[in-house]
Design a protein around this motif. Structure first.
Motif, PDB file in Angstrom:
ATOM      1  N   GLU A 123       0.815  -1.213   0.000  1.00 44.65           N
ATOM      2  CA  GLU A 123       0.000   0.000   0.000  1.00 44.65           C
ATOM      3  C   GLU A 123       0.848   1.262   0.000  1.00 44.65           C
ATOM      4  O   GLU A 123       0.412   2.311  -0.483  1.00 44.65           O
ATOM      5  CB  GLU A 123      -0.951  -0.010   1.205  1.00 44.65           C
ATOM      6  CG  GLU A 123      -2.048   1.041   1.152  1.00 44.65           C
ATOM      7  CD  GLU A 123      -2.952   0.919  -0.067  1.00 44.65           C
ATOM      8  OE1 GLU A 123      -3.518   1.946  -0.489  1.00 44.65           O
ATOM      9  OE2 GLU A 123      -3.084  -0.196  -0.611  1.00 44.65           O
ATOM     10  N   GLU A 124       2.071   1.181   0.515  1.00 43.30           N
ATOM     11  CA  GLU A 124       2.950   2.356   0.497  1.00 43.30           C
ATOM     12  C   GLU A 124       3.225   2.802  -0.939  1.00 43.30           C
ATOM     13  O   GLU A 124       3.418   3.993  -1.199  1.00 43.30           O
ATOM     14  CB  GLU A 124       4.253   2.070   1.230  1.00 43.30           C
ATOM     15  CG  GLU A 124       4.120   2.008   2.735  1.00 43.30           C
ATOM     16  CD  GLU A 124       5.460   2.026   3.445  1.00 43.30           C
ATOM     17  OE1 GLU A 124       6.506   2.123   2.750  1.00 43.30           O
ATOM     18  OE2 GLU A 124       5.475   1.945   4.688  1.00 43.30           O
TER      19      GLU A 124
ATOM     20  N   LYS B  61       0.326   4.953  -2.109  1.00 37.67           N
ATOM     21  CA  LYS B  61       0.368   6.275  -1.484  1.00 37.67           C
ATOM     22  C   LYS B  61       1.456   7.158  -2.093  1.00 37.67           C
ATOM     23  O   LYS B  61       1.385   8.384  -2.020  1.00 37.67           O
ATOM     24  CB  LYS B  61       0.635   6.131   0.017  1.00 37.67           C
ATOM     25  CG  LYS B  61      -0.443   5.396   0.792  1.00 37.67           C
ATOM     26  CD  LYS B  61      -1.697   6.225   0.954  1.00 37.67           C
ATOM     27  CE  LYS B  61      -2.685   5.556   1.902  1.00 37.67           C
ATOM     28  NZ  LYS B  61      -3.907   6.380   2.094  1.00 37.67           N
ATOM     29  N   SER B  62       2.474   6.537  -2.694  1.00 38.80           N
ATOM     30  CA  SER B  62       3.658   7.281  -3.145  1.00 38.80           C
ATOM     31  C   SER B  62       3.614   7.671  -4.617  1.00 38.80           C
ATOM     32  O   SER B  62       4.493   8.410  -5.082  1.00 38.80           O
ATOM     33  CB  SER B  62       4.919   6.443  -2.896  1.00 38.80           C
ATOM     34  OG  SER B  62       5.064   6.123  -1.536  1.00 38.80           O
TER      35      SER B  62
ATOM     36  N   TRP C  23       4.150   8.207   2.224  1.00 36.36           N
ATOM     37  CA  TRP C  23       3.932   6.796   1.905  1.00 36.36           C
ATOM     38  C   TRP C  23       2.954   6.125   2.871  1.00 36.36           C
ATOM     39  O   TRP C  23       2.548   4.990   2.642  1.00 36.36           O
ATOM     40  CB  TRP C  23       5.263   6.047   1.922  1.00 36.36           C
ATOM     41  CG  TRP C  23       6.014   6.206   3.221  1.00 36.36           C
ATOM     42  CD1 TRP C  23       5.917   5.413   4.331  1.00 36.36           C
ATOM     43  CD2 TRP C  23       6.937   7.241   3.546  1.00 36.36           C
ATOM     44  NE1 TRP C  23       6.732   5.893   5.328  1.00 36.36           N
ATOM     45  CE2 TRP C  23       7.370   7.018   4.874  1.00 36.36           C
ATOM     46  CE3 TRP C  23       7.462   8.333   2.851  1.00 36.36           C
ATOM     47  CZ2 TRP C  23       8.294   7.845   5.518  1.00 36.36           C
ATOM     48  CZ3 TRP C  23       8.377   9.158   3.485  1.00 36.36           C
ATOM     49  CH2 TRP C  23       8.784   8.916   4.801  1.00 36.36           C
ATOM     50  N   GLN C  24       2.568   6.811   3.945  1.00 35.77           N
ATOM     51  CA  GLN C  24       1.668   6.177   4.898  1.00 35.77           C
ATOM     52  C   GLN C  24       0.557   7.089   5.407  1.00 35.77           C
ATOM     53  O   GLN C  24      -0.233   6.678   6.259  1.00 35.77           O
ATOM     54  CB  GLN C  24       2.468   5.658   6.095  1.00 35.77           C
ATOM     55  CG  GLN C  24       3.151   6.740   6.914  1.00 35.77           C
ATOM     56  CD  GLN C  24       3.962   6.179   8.070  1.00 35.77           C
ATOM     57  OE1 GLN C  24       4.297   4.997   8.079  1.00 35.77           O
ATOM     58  NE2 GLN C  24       4.286   7.016   9.038  1.00 35.77           N
ATOM     59  N   THR C  25       0.466   8.311   4.908  1.00 40.08           N
ATOM     60  CA  THR C  25      -0.605   9.206   5.356  1.00 40.08           C
ATOM     61  C   THR C  25      -1.955   8.707   4.852  1.00 40.08           C
ATOM     62  O   THR C  25      -2.053   8.047   3.816  1.00 40.08           O
ATOM     63  CB  THR C  25      -0.369  10.636   4.846  1.00 40.08           C
ATOM     64  OG1 THR C  25      -0.150  10.604   3.423  1.00 40.08           O
ATOM     65  CG2 THR C  25       0.847  11.253   5.522  1.00 40.08           C
ATOM     66  N   GLN C  26      -2.997   9.022   5.602  1.00 44.69           N
ATOM     67  CA  GLN C  26      -4.330   8.560   5.222  1.00 44.69           C
ATOM     68  C   GLN C  26      -4.751   9.157   3.888  1.00 44.69           C
ATOM     69  O   GLN C  26      -5.282   8.457   3.020  1.00 44.69           O
ATOM     70  CB  GLN C  26      -5.342   8.930   6.312  1.00 44.69           C
ATOM     71  CG  GLN C  26      -6.745   8.389   6.039  1.00 44.69           C
ATOM     72  CD  GLN C  26      -7.677   8.599   7.204  1.00 44.69           C
ATOM     73  OE1 GLN C  26      -7.305   9.126   8.234  1.00 44.69           O
ATOM     74  NE2 GLN C  26      -8.928   8.185   7.049  1.00 44.69           N
TER      75      GLN C  26
ATOM     76  N   GLN D 247       6.791  -6.181  10.430  1.00 46.87           N
ATOM     77  CA  GLN D 247       5.789  -5.118  10.510  1.00 46.87           C
ATOM     78  C   GLN D 247       4.576  -5.432   9.641  1.00 46.87           C
ATOM     79  O   GLN D 247       3.432  -5.169  10.030  1.00 46.87           O
ATOM     80  CB  GLN D 247       6.424  -3.792  10.101  1.00 46.87           C
ATOM     81  CG  GLN D 247       7.441  -3.269  11.105  1.00 46.87           C
ATOM     82  CD  GLN D 247       8.156  -2.029  10.632  1.00 46.87           C
ATOM     83  OE1 GLN D 247       8.142  -1.683   9.432  1.00 46.87           O
ATOM     84  NE2 GLN D 247       8.819  -1.334  11.545  1.00 46.87           N
TER      85      GLN D 247
ATOM     86  N   ARG E  95      11.784   3.982   0.397  1.00 49.10           N
ATOM     87  CA  ARG E  95      11.369   2.991   1.382  1.00 49.10           C
ATOM     88  C   ARG E  95      11.851   1.590   0.987  1.00 49.10           C
ATOM     89  O   ARG E  95      13.022   1.336   0.860  1.00 49.10           O
ATOM     90  CB  ARG E  95       9.850   3.042   1.544  1.00 49.10           C
ATOM     91  CG  ARG E  95       9.302   4.391   2.016  1.00 49.10           C
ATOM     92  CD  ARG E  95       9.585   4.622   3.474  1.00 49.10           C
ATOM     93  NE  ARG E  95       8.822   3.664   4.300  1.00 49.10           N
ATOM     94  CZ  ARG E  95       9.184   3.277   5.523  1.00 49.10           C
ATOM     95  NH1 ARG E  95      10.291   3.753   6.056  1.00 49.10           N
ATOM     96  NH2 ARG E  95       8.435   2.431   6.213  1.00 49.10           N
TER      97      ARG E  95
ATOM     98  N   LEU F 269       0.666  -6.203  10.841  1.00 48.75           N
ATOM     99  CA  LEU F 269      -0.526  -5.586  10.265  1.00 48.75           C
ATOM    100  C   LEU F 269      -1.592  -6.648  10.010  1.00 48.75           C
ATOM    101  O   LEU F 269      -2.778  -6.449  10.299  1.00 48.75           O
ATOM    102  CB  LEU F 269      -0.161  -4.867   8.964  1.00 48.75           C
ATOM    103  CG  LEU F 269      -1.315  -4.233   8.182  1.00 48.75           C
ATOM    104  CD1 LEU F 269      -1.970  -3.119   8.984  1.00 48.75           C
ATOM    105  CD2 LEU F 269      -0.803  -3.690   6.852  1.00 48.75           C
TER     106      LEU F 269
END
Length: 277
Positions: free
Chosen positions: A42-43, A46-47, A249-252, A145, A111, A149
């Motif tokens: 998912e990162e 987001k990126s 890369w991880q904000t909603q 990690q 990342r 999740l």
């Protein structure tokens, strides 16, 4: 201006189907080739906006830029559940080969992309320089990690329950693919991730490290500083840059770091100054 540069979509043939790429070309002869490697799962989604902005800025500064989706991700062929570590490393090489020429070639890992480029370098790929953006340097930690999740998702609303990844690891050990946040994680990919560590191993000696955080002042986090010190001790020539901004890369919501494209372009210039064309 770089804002007028548009990525040209294309496909590269590969085992299991085509790999999707976006190529960003400068208006004149390129000063170098930049391969952008995306984060994990998912990162990566987001990126995409942030990486596209970086690609356009680099192309506007004269770089030929390629942004690709490895097998089973994005618009490339295959399912995520069918991906494995070796196939992804082969795709890194495939992306580099899609940017022919004799200008300097730079790999930029965002990342998790840092682990991919390191793995490809360890297997013989060469580059004139490497740029890391908030890199993941331990595949084992990244896997843990991700499994946490998945374990947390299985607990549902029971916030008091202890997150335990042993069940997921046991299923992977039995050869099962486990689903985490909509992504099927295969045993082959999990094993490759867990064994990966960031190192250069002679595949590139010039390294740029861009760290995005919430604290102004230009200081790098202690853990980052220690890693850079270790790499420097191995002979790496390291340039650093600290930026203030959101962890896009991880904000909603989809966010960007305003200064990142310019910082990347500046870093590329510093790392390849004097490099033979």
């Amino acid at each position: 201006m770089s804002s007028a540069i548009v990525g040209q979509p294309g496909f590269l043939p590969g085992p299991g189907g085509d790999r999707f790429i976006l190529s960003f070309s400068p208006r004149a002869a390129p000063v170098g080739r930049l391969i952008l490697l995306q984060p994990f799962a998912e990162e990566a989604n987001k990126s995409r906006r942030m990486l596209s902005e970086c690609a356009r800025a680099a192309a506007g500064a004269g770089w030929q830029v390629l942004l690709g989706d490895v097998f089973g991700t994005g618009d490339s062929a295959g399912d995520f559940a069918d991906a494995d570590w070796d196939a992804w490393l082969a795709d890194v090489v495939r992306f580099c080969e899609a940017a022919p020429g004799n200008t300097p070639i730079v790999l930029c890992g965002v990342r998790f992309g840092a682990l991919l480029l390191a793995g490809a370098l360890q297997r013989g790929l060469t580059a004139d320089a490497v740029v890391l953006i908030n890199p993941v340097i331990s595949g084992k930690m990244a896997l843990t990690q991700f499994l946490r999740l998945g374990a947390a998702g299985e607990l549902g609303a029971d916030a008091s329950a202890r997150i335990d990844t042993r069940g997921l690891r046991e299923r992977l050990d039995r050869g099962e693919t486990v689903e985490i946040a909509g992504y099927g994680l295969s045993p082959a990919l999990a094993a490759g991730m867990e064994a990966s560590e960031f190192d250069l191993f002679g595949g590139a000696s010039r390294l740029g490290w861009i760290e995005i955080g919430s604290v102004a002042g230009g200081d790098l986090p202690p853990a980052t500083a220690r890693t850079i010190e270790k790499l420097s001790a191995k002979g790496a020539d390291i340039q650093t840059e600290a930026l203030v901004g959101p962890a896009f890369w991880q904000t909603q919501e989809i966010e960007t770091v305003t200064g990142l494209p310019a910082a990347l372009v500046s870093m590329l210039g510093r790392l390849t100054s004097g490099a033979a064309a």
